[in-house]
Design an enzyme around this catalytic site. Structure first.
Site, PDB file in Angstrom:
ATOM      1  N   GLU A 347      -6.440 -18.581 -22.015  1.00 42.35           N
ATOM      2  CA  GLU A 347      -7.256 -17.474 -22.388  1.00 42.35           C
ATOM      3  C   GLU A 347      -7.043 -17.894 -23.912  1.00 42.35           C
ATOM      4  O   GLU A 347      -6.102 -16.042 -23.829  1.00 42.35           O
ATOM      5  CB  GLU A 347      -6.203 -16.662 -21.311  1.00 42.35           C
ATOM      6  CG  GLU A 347      -6.886 -16.640 -20.252  1.00 42.35           C
ATOM      7  CD  GLU A 347      -6.087 -15.716 -19.197  1.00 42.35           C
ATOM      8  OE1 GLU A 347      -6.279 -15.371 -18.045  1.00 42.35           O
ATOM      9  OE2 GLU A 347      -4.802 -15.467 -19.054  1.00 42.35           O
TER      10      GLU A 347
HETATM   11  C1  TNX Z   1      -4.774 -16.110 -15.595  1.00 41.36           C
HETATM   12  S1  TNX Z   1      -4.109 -19.390 -15.137  1.00 41.36           S
HETATM   13  C2  TNX Z   1      -3.191 -16.782 -16.883  1.00 41.36           C
HETATM   14  C3  TNX Z   1      -1.816 -16.016 -16.453  1.00 41.36           C
HETATM   15  C4  TNX Z   1      -2.015 -14.806 -15.819  1.00 41.36           C
HETATM   16  C5  TNX Z   1      -3.093 -15.205 -14.489  1.00 41.36           C
HETATM   17  C6  TNX Z   1      -2.646 -13.742 -13.005  1.00 41.36           C
HETATM   18  C7  TNX Z   1      -4.005 -18.720 -16.650  1.00 41.36           C
HETATM   19  C8  TNX Z   1      -4.114 -20.631 -17.228  1.00 41.36           C
HETATM   20  N1  TNX Z   1      -3.583 -17.466 -16.718  1.00 41.36           N
HETATM   21  O1  TNX Z   1      -2.204 -15.601 -17.724  1.00 41.36           O
HETATM   22  O2  TNX Z   1      -0.223 -14.255 -15.792  1.00 41.36           O
HETATM   23  O3  TNX Z   1      -4.095 -15.313 -14.950  1.00 41.36           O
HETATM   24  O4  TNX Z   1      -3.060 -14.633 -12.315  1.00 41.36           O
END
Ligand code: TNX
Length: 531
Positions: A347
């Site tokens: 992300e």
């Molecule tokens: C996605 S999964 C994220 C996290 C969040 C999560 C909540 C991932 C690699 N990143 O930063 O906490 O969703 O479900």
């Protein structure tokens, strides 16, 4: 009369003991009725994950006041396993279970733990467990296998064995012949200690619960926008300021290097590898708030306690960033005996594509310069990677690009393996961006067919992440993790051909009293006819 008593005790030791004991030996792979009709064969003990093979023999072994444990060879590690087993048996039985180095054949009525290469094909984690009315024998080529055999043994005893106060017993063990080994080497859980902080005690309890289901990797998500949770000597403000708060303004906290070392040592005794993650270049607001020089504009942002993602980035063009990464990863590598450092990489909407790629490639070299292998969330496959690195799939097809580059992958598909998803709309905590995940959803998937372009040989294993935006206590962790984590454990351990929801749900029903006796605040899913 005595025979009748044995039959009754035998039935008590088996789940679904209301069925006919006529079929006393039954390979586990034999299809059988899951109903309770009088003609269906005897139900096998409720072991999770389901062993590769298990046959019932006649009779029962009784754990009694004098039952002792004999270890061979009596290496310090094997003796430690004997003591670990004794410690599991003492509280509920009230027996002062003794552990001895075996000199001869262990006496009748004893439990033996043996490291032997007699069946070397059992590999690093496989074991055999043989129980007759006279003897309990656990054997494995390696200590990790014996540890897993102990977990199976615990699951064959009455559920009250898990209580921490003396229970009335008796303590029958069904005569059984088990040969067992895992499908995948990586069977993990991830705990996010950044969104909410969890300290040494909570993490140790979580390790105990994982190990009961033969999980062997604990990925600690140590840093995120809302908190930096490991003290770094060369950058003290990371923990001091960056660790001072949590989501919703809840109390912060951080692990000192000695706390972290205690977790590593505790995990090691339970054959669980700690895999630490420092998430970057995104998910870094806590670090950016702690050191202005990590920001491109040289200005530290305020601490963050919300639950948005994708807004922060280290300054990829600044050399200070790489001094920071090098120092942090050097200190982390020196505290971490396992071969992996996880660098996050998810992300990164606040980082340009070119910056992201060059950052990941440079960090990969830094990880390797400290003698470790890099793991990253699957987005790292946008960069050029070394085949020794590992990509972790969660919700895109980038992991297939990693496989094209020769990497192996860990599967954490959000729609099945995300422990922070609500079970249903009524679940009092959790998110639902990846859907609602009931126990069957967590159980019913196959790592070998989950992602197009990724086949069994590409899969290092499975991991269930527990993100903690909405999770504040160990009881909350328990509620979201159990029983789904038991399902994921079976997906990672048991053969694809043994995968069977109706069989799993019956065995899981028998685990309700076990989890209760352990004090686990598990979710009583309506999909399970809990006992
Ligand atoms: C996605 S999964 C994220 C996290 C969040 C999560 C909540 C991932 C690699 N990143 O930063 O906490 O969703 O479900």
């Amino acid at each position: 009369m005595r025979n009748l008593l044995i039959v009754i005790l035998f039935l008590a030791a088996c789940s679904g003991g209301d069925q006919s004991p006529t079929s006393m030996s039954q390979p586990i792979a034999t299809p059988r009725s899951t109903g309770t009709s009088a003609t269906s064969p005897l139900t096998l003990p409720a072991v999770i994950p389901r062993p590769v093979s298990m046959t019932l023999g006649p009779g029962v072994f009784h754990l009694v006041a004098g039952t002792a444990i004999y270890v061979e060879p009596a290496t310090p590690e094997a003796m430690g396993l004997g003591r670990y087993l004794a410690e599991r048996l003492r509280p509920a039985t009230g027996y002062d279970v003794q552990v001895f180095a075996a000199s001869d054949a262990p006496p009748p009525g004893s439990i033996s733990l043996t490291i032997t290469t007699a069946d070397a094909s059992l590999d690093d984690e496989g074991y055999t467990l043989t129980i007759t009315p006279d003897q309990v024998s656990l054997a494995a080529p390696h200590p990790a296998g014996l540890f897993h055999a102990v977990q199976t043994l615990r699951q064959l005893l009455p559920a009250s064995i898990e209580a921490d106060t003396v229970q009335s017993g008796p303590w029958p063990l069904p005569a059984v012949n088990i040969r067992d080994y895992p499908r995948f080497e990586w069977r993990g859980a991830m705990l996010d200690v950044a969104r909410h902080f969890f300290g040494v005690e909570d993490i140790q309890r979580f390790i105990d619960r994982m190990a009961y289901y033969k999980l062997n990797r604990l990925h600690l998500h140590l840093t995120d926008d809302q908190g930096w949770r490991l003290a770094i000597d060369s950058w003290p403000n990371l923990a001091a300021l960056g660790g001072s708060t949590a989501v919703g303004g809840d109390p912060g906290g951080f692990l000192t290097p000695s706390d972290y070392a205690r977790i590593v040592a505790y995990a090691e005794k339970r054959y669980v590898m700690i895999v630490p993650e420092i998430d970057m270049p995104g998910h870094t607001n806590a670090a950016l708030a702690s050191y202005p020089e990590l920001n491109c504009d040289g200005v530290a942002p305020p601490l963050y306690t919300g639950i948005e993602v994708g807004f922060s980035s280290l300054c990829v063009g600044r050399e200070a960033t790489y001094r920071f990464v090098d120092d942090v990863l050097r200190e982390l590598a020196s505290l971490t005996p396992g071969p992996y450092l996880h660098i996050g990489g998810d992300e990164t909407q606040a980082t340009s594509e070119a910056d992201y790629r060059s950052f990941v490639e440079r960090v990969q070299s830094i990880v390797e310069s400290h003698g470790k292998k890099m793991i990253g969330w699957e987005e790292i496959a946008r960069a050029n990677l070394h085949p020794t690195s590992v990509a972790q799939h969660w919700s895109s097809e980038w992991a297939a690009r990693a496989v094209e580059q020769g990497l192996r992958v860990i599967l954490s598909p959000a729609t099945h393996a995300y422990l922070d998803m609500q079970y249903d709309p009524g679940t009092p905590m959790g998110l639902h961006w990846a859907g609602y995940i009931e126990v069957q959803d967590a159980y019913d998937w196959d790592p070998a067919t989950q992602v197009p372009g990724i086949t069994e040989k590409d899969v290092l294993g499975v991991e269930a992440p527990l993100w903690t935006e909405t999770v504040r206590t160990l009881a909350d962790i328990d509620f979201l993790a159990f029983p789904r984590l038991a399902g994921i454990a079976e997906v990672g351990w048991s053969a694809a051909g043994a995968h069977d929801w109706s069989d799993f749900r019956e065995r899981l029903a028998g685990h309700g009293p076990r989890l209760s006796a352990m004090g686990v605040n598990f979710y009583r899913s309506p999909q399970i006819d809990w006992r």
